[in-house]
Enzyme design. Structure first.
Site, PDB file in Angstrom:
ATOM      1  N   THR A  35      -0.898   6.017   7.781  1.00  0.00           N
ATOM      2  CA  THR A  35      -1.662   5.916   9.027  1.00  0.00           C
ATOM      3  C   THR A  35      -2.341   7.234   9.367  1.00  0.00           C
ATOM      4  O   THR A  35      -3.394   7.254   9.995  1.00  0.00           O
ATOM      5  CB  THR A  35      -0.718   5.474  10.171  1.00  0.00           C
ATOM      6  OG1 THR A  35      -0.304   4.147   9.893  1.00  0.00           O
ATOM      7  CG2 THR A  35      -1.398   5.513  11.524  1.00  0.00           C
ATOM      8  N   SER A  82       2.189   3.203   2.983  1.00  0.00           N
ATOM      9  CA  SER A  82       3.494   3.500   2.373  1.00  0.00           C
ATOM     10  C   SER A  82       4.446   2.314   2.342  1.00  0.00           C
ATOM     11  O   SER A  82       5.475   2.368   1.677  1.00  0.00           O
ATOM     12  CB  SER A  82       4.161   4.706   3.044  1.00  0.00           C
ATOM     13  OG  SER A  82       4.791   4.350   4.244  1.00  0.00           O
ATOM     14  N   THR A 115       4.375   6.365   7.611  1.00  0.00           N
ATOM     15  CA  THR A 115       5.680   6.469   8.276  1.00  0.00           C
ATOM     16  C   THR A 115       6.687   5.433   7.763  1.00  0.00           C
ATOM     17  O   THR A 115       7.892   5.640   7.885  1.00  0.00           O
ATOM     18  CB  THR A 115       5.535   6.290   9.802  1.00  0.00           C
ATOM     19  OG1 THR A 115       4.956   5.005  10.069  1.00  0.00           O
ATOM     20  CG2 THR A 115       4.690   7.384  10.415  1.00  0.00           C
ATOM     21  N   ASP A 116       6.182   4.317   7.191  1.00  0.00           N
ATOM     22  CA  ASP A 116       7.088   3.192   6.901  1.00  0.00           C
ATOM     23  C   ASP A 116       8.203   3.536   5.918  1.00  0.00           C
ATOM     24  O   ASP A 116       9.345   3.108   6.088  1.00  0.00           O
ATOM     25  CB  ASP A 116       6.292   1.991   6.384  1.00  0.00           C
ATOM     26  CG  ASP A 116       5.472   1.336   7.486  1.00  0.00           C
ATOM     27  OD1 ASP A 116       5.705   1.639   8.673  1.00  0.00           O
ATOM     28  OD2 ASP A 116       4.590   0.510   7.157  1.00  0.00           O
TER      29      ASP A 116
HETATM   30  N1  ASP Z   1       1.970   1.210   7.325  1.00  0.00           N
HETATM   31  C1  ASP Z   1       1.712   2.621   7.527  1.00  0.00           C
HETATM   32  C2  ASP Z   1       2.266   3.376   6.336  1.00  0.00           C
HETATM   33  O1  ASP Z   1       3.454   3.511   6.233  1.00  0.00           O
HETATM   34  C3  ASP Z   1       2.368   3.049   8.789  1.00  0.00           C
HETATM   35  C4  ASP Z   1       2.228   4.496   9.138  1.00  0.00           C
HETATM   36  O2  ASP Z   1       1.867   5.343   8.359  1.00  0.00           O
HETATM   37  O3  ASP Z   1       2.515   4.821  10.323  1.00  0.00           O
HETATM   38  O4  ASP Z   1       1.525   3.818   5.509  1.00  0.00           O
END
Ligand code: ASP
Length: 354
Positions: A35, A82, A115-116
């Protein structure tokens, strides 16, 4: 966007004299997507965006003050959401981190990540990087196009930490929302909150604010250069390790299917203190008897799972994960199996140590 594998050098800003620029730490930023590199159709959209579409050059350009804290070089290692992280990309990333840190032209590394699965990647590197130079992961909860995007400050803070002498020898760190966490302790605890990362059982290691870095505790368990784990031991492939959950009305179907598919290890996200529904436990005991490594962890989100003695773990051949959540327990189990630790006794020692 820069293609994966592309390198950029971000020259020190012309507000610096050449001598001050030359005394700055040299930090490599490895971008993997997420993200923090996300973009949405409009600035108020923080849910319907595409992750991993903004290149590392653009991420750095959004933070001109980076040039006051480090001489930054950058690489686009990948551009993924991610949630789709792969074991192959983990190996590529870990190898690149080790190669860069072995060179005397890099003092520290920042990895931008989604973040995932950030906590899984961070713990993998914490166990397998072979250097005591700082490695700091960061991310964002809001895409780069959002009002009050959190990525730029998180990136600046991560580079600041990676260039700070106190961060050396602390294992892999996560700089997020002004806090510094250990890769071992940190977990994502919120779907949308900007303060999405916590270390529920231990608390953060320290903080970074307005360019100041302060650590308030150190990591005690061995990591990085003090582990026997190496990404090179993965060789031809990662040991197949899956995660199953225990819950009301659970059956043995998933365990039996995974064992039939040839898994070498199973991590259980147990209820409470790692307790397991009787139907699932019977299936796991059968799997353990066939040589499948079984690790009990908890789905609760904080606390630790202890061995429950002769009546159960000893008799069934189960291992307990301590304070590791199921996803991190899986990372450790894969590395331990790849390193040749296969018996419950040897694996328990691994989980009690790292
Ligand atoms: N779906 C995103 C990822 O993990 C979520 C994020 O980065 O906050 O790449």
């Amino acid at each position: 966007m820069a293609a994966p594998g592309t390198s950029l050098t971000i020259a020190a800003m012309n507000t610096l004299t050449s001598s001050s620029a030359s005394t700055l730490p040299r930090v490599a930023v490895l971008a993997t997507g997420g993200t923090i590199a996300g973009a949405a159709p409009d600035a108020t959209n923080t849910s319907g965006y595409q992750a991993g579409v903004v290149g590392v050059g653009q991420l750095l350009a959004a933070v001109p003050s980076l040039a006051t804290v480090a001489n930054v070089q950058a690489e686009q290692v990948a551009s993924v959401d991610s949630k789709d992280m792969t074991l192959a990309l983990w190996a590529t990333l870990a190898r690149r981190v080790n190669d860069l840190l072995a060179s005397d032209t890099v003092d520290g590394i920042v990895i931008t990540h989604g973040t995932d699965t950030l906590e899984e990647t961070a713990y993998l590197l914490h166990l397998s990087v072979k250097s005591d130079k700082p490695v700091v992961l960061t991310a964002a909860m809001r895409p780069s196009s959002a009002l009050s995007a959190d990525g730029p400050l998180n990136l600046l803070n991560a580079v600041t930490v990676a260039g700070n002498a106190q961060a050396k020898g602390q294992g892999v760190l996560v700089a997020f929302n002004n806090r510094i966490h250990s890769a071992r302790d940190v977990v994502k605890t919120s779907t949308y909150a900007v303060d999405a990362f916590q270390s529920p059982e231990m608390g953060a290691l320290g903080w970074v604010q307005d360019g100041r870095v302060e650590f308030q505790r150190r990591v005690v368990r061995p990591h990085t250069t003090a582990t026997p784990f190496s990404i090179d031991s993965i060789g031809a492939g990662w040991p197949a390790v899956d995660i199953i959950a225990s819950y009301a009305g659970a059956s043995r179907i998933a365990v039996d299917a995974l064992v039939a598919a040839g898994v070498r290890g199973l991590v259980v996200a147990g209820t409470g203190n790692g307790s397991i529904h009787a139907s699932v436990q019977t299936a796991l005991a059968d799997a353990a008897a066939k040589g499948v490594a079984i690790v009990r962890s908890s789905r609760v989100g904080s606390g630790h799972v202890m061995r429950n003695g002769a009546a159960s773990d000893d008799a069934l051949g189960f291992v307990t994960a301590g304070a590791l959540n199921p996803y991190k327990a899986r990372v450790l189990l894969m590395l331990a199996l790849a390193a040749g630790h296969t018996t419950p006794v040897a694996l328990q020692q691994v989980f009690d140590t790292y």
